[in-house]
Design a protein around this motif. Structure first.
Motif, short mmCIF file in Angstrom:
data_model
loop_
_atom_site.label_atom_id
_atom_site.label_comp_id
_atom_site.label_asym_id
_atom_site.label_seq_id
_atom_site.Cartn_x
_atom_site.Cartn_y
_atom_site.Cartn_z
N GLY A 74 -1.41 5.02 -1.19
CA GLY A 74 -0.56 5.40 -0.33
C GLY A 74 0.45 6.56 -0.54
N GLU A 75 0.83 6.74 -1.81
CA GLU A 75 1.82 8.31 -2.12
C GLU A 75 1.05 9.70 -1.97
OE1 GLU A 75 3.51 7.22 -6.13
OE2 GLU A 75 5.10 5.84 -4.77
N VAL A 119 -0.87 13.52 12.96
CA VAL A 119 -1.15 13.25 11.50
C VAL A 119 -1.16 11.91 11.73
CG1 VAL A 119 0.28 13.54 10.26
CG2 VAL A 119 -1.47 13.71 9.06
N SER A 120 -1.86 10.83 10.80
CA SER A 120 -1.76 9.29 10.88
C SER A 120 -2.17 8.73 9.57
CB SER A 120 -2.28 8.71 12.32
OG SER A 120 -3.45 8.34 12.08
N HIS A 121 -1.97 7.06 9.50
CA HIS A 121 -2.64 7.14 8.19
C HIS A 121 -2.75 5.68 8.61
CE1 HIS A 121 2.08 7.05 8.27
NE2 HIS A 121 1.59 6.13 7.73
N ALA A 122 -3.20 4.74 7.07
CA ALA A 122 -4.27 3.59 7.43
C ALA A 122 -4.31 3.23 5.81
CB ALA A 122 -5.14 3.04 8.33
N PRO A 123 -4.04 1.50 5.92
CA PRO A 123 -3.99 1.00 4.74
C PRO A 123 -5.90 1.72 3.72
CG PRO A 123 -2.06 -0.18 4.91
CD PRO A 123 -2.77 1.60 6.88
N ALA A 146 0.11 14.23 1.07
CA ALA A 146 -0.62 15.30 1.77
C ALA A 146 -0.49 15.34 2.87
CB ALA A 146 -2.49 14.82 2.17
N GLU A 147 -0.39 14.02 3.97
CA GLU A 147 0.32 14.57 4.93
C GLU A 147 1.53 15.72 5.25
OE1 GLU A 147 1.69 10.67 7.23
OE2 GLU A 147 0.03 10.10 6.90
N TRP A 154 0.36 -1.38 -0.21
CA TRP A 154 0.21 0.15 0.27
C TRP A 154 0.43 1.10 -0.11
CZ3 TRP A 154 -0.45 3.54 4.02
CH2 TRP A 154 -1.23 4.63 3.26
N GLU A 155 2.19 1.42 0.75
CA GLU A 155 2.80 2.23 0.68
C GLU A 155 3.42 2.64 -0.25
OE1 GLU A 155 5.87 3.73 4.78
OE2 GLU A 155 6.63 1.96 3.69
#
Length: 179
Positions: free
Chosen positions: A68-69, A146-150, A74-75, A62-63
C-alpha cells in the motif's frame, strides 16, 4: 363559418392544456428537496463507522502494508502531472492487466521507474487505435484522475489522452449531459 372557428379553437385548447400539464409536472419535480451535503463532523463520523467494518479494516491494513505504501508513493510522484493535466512520458510494459483485473481495457506502463495500470473507456472506433500499441512503445499520457485499490499492487490511471509518435491515438470523449 362556425365549423371553421370550432376547428381552429379545438387544437388551441388541446395544445394549451398540454402545455399547462407539462408546466405543472416540471414545477412538481423541481420542488423536491435536494439532499443536504454532509457537514465535516457527519462525514468524519461516517468514515469512522466505515473503518470499523471488515472492508474498512482490510483497507486500513493494506494502506499500512509495504504494498500500500508503494502505491501511495507512486501516486505522489505523478500527482503534479494529474493536477495540471500535463504529459507524462511512459513506456508500455504489458498489453494485459494483472490476472483477475476487472477494469475493462487497459495496459501496464512504466513512468519514471514505477509501474502503473492505465485504464481506458474507449469508444468502439478508438479501440483499434489502442490495440495497435506494442510492448516497449513510448507514449505520452494525460490524465485527470489516479486511483488505487487493495486488489491491485499498482496505481490506476484513467487514460484521458494518449499520443505516440506525435499522433493522438486516444482522446476520451466527454460524456453527454453533464458530469
Amino acid at each position: 363559418m362556425k365549423k371553421v372557428i370550432y376547428a381552429l379553437i379545438l387544437p388551441l385548447v388541446v395544445v394549451s392544456g398540454l402545455v399547462f400539464a407539462n408546466h405543472a409536472i416540471k414545477s412538481e419535480t423541481s420542488k423536491k428537496p435536494s439532499p443536504k451535503p454532509l457537514s465535516a463532523a457527519e462525514r468524519e463520523a461516517a468514515v469512522k463507522e466505515w473503518e470499523s467494518t471488515p472492508e474498512g479494516i482490510k483497507y486500513k491494513t493494506w494502506e499500512a502494508s509495504p504494498a500500500g505504501e508503494k502505491v501511495f508513493v507512486a501516486e505522489a510522484k505523478i500527482r503534479k502531472h494529474i493536477s495540471t493535466f500535463t504529459n507524462m512520458e511512459a513506456v508500455v510494459t504489458s498489453l494485459s492487466l494483472p490476472p483477475g483485473a476487472r477494469l475493462g481495457f487497459g495496459v501496464m506502463v512504466r513512468i519514471n521507474g514505477d509501474d502503473y495500470i492505465v485504464r481506458f473507456e474507449p469508444e468502439k472506433f478508438q479501440l483499434d487505435q489502442l490495440q495497435s500499441l506494442k510492448v516497449n512503445d513510448k507514449i505520452f499520457i494525460r490524465s485527470r484522475a489516479v486511483s488505487h485499490a487493495p486488489k491491485y499492487s499498482y496505481p490506476i490511471i484513467l487514460g484521458d489522452y494518449v499520443e505516440r509518435d506525435s499522433k493522438v491515438i486516444f482522446k476520451r470523449v466527454p460524456r453527454k449531459g453533464g458530469c
